[in-house]
Write an enzyme that holds these catalytic residues in place. Sequence first.
Site, PDB file in Angstrom:
ATOM      1  CG  ASP A 147      -2.058  -1.000   1.124  1.00  0.00           C
ATOM      2  OD1 ASP A 147      -2.419  -1.385  -0.004  1.00  0.00           O
ATOM      3  OD2 ASP A 147      -2.595  -1.380   2.171  1.00  0.00           O
ATOM      4  CG  ASP A 149      -6.590  -1.465  -1.840  1.00  0.00           C
ATOM      5  OD1 ASP A 149      -6.777  -2.683  -2.005  1.00  0.00           O
ATOM      6  OD2 ASP A 149      -5.730  -1.005  -1.064  1.00  0.00           O
TER       7      ASP A 149
END
Length: 168
Positions: free
Chosen positions: A115, A133
């Site tokens: 991330d 995402d």
Amino acid sequence: MRSWSPYALLVVAAIALDQWIKHLVETGLPFQEKLDLVPFLALFRTYNTGIAFSMFSSFGDTGLVVIAVLVVAFVLYLATRTPSGHVIARTGFALIIGGALGNLIDRAVYGHVIDYILFHTPVWSFAIFNLADAFISVGAALVVFDELIGWRREPSNAKPSKAKPSKD
């Protein structure tokens, strides 16, 4: 099969872009050091051992891979049952699948998801996420949007009922 070609291409493009950016992040961004881009957006490389917002991290790699594969299979099932005229929903399903597979690749290769996108203010920050995402979220929004506008569509082959109203 031809009607699915653009969607398959979108899945491949989403995976390729996601993995390319994650490679750039892994090789060029120091771990857990914030790089501000604008006052509310920064790059911040970290690892997520769970799913969204680190949920289910206790399931372990195998459990999370199984969950991801089941989700992709379910979304594929829904996509194949979607009529060809529902371009928005099909696009949404392709983005969901591309994002899920992008994160699944991370989990299978590294044991975690990479991330790196951080929205923040001086007193608040959103969960750190990645492009995969975002693809999943935008895809889900497109599917919901298609359902909402579908309620307003008139069936093209509907004929007025010849049944007489009841006198009750």
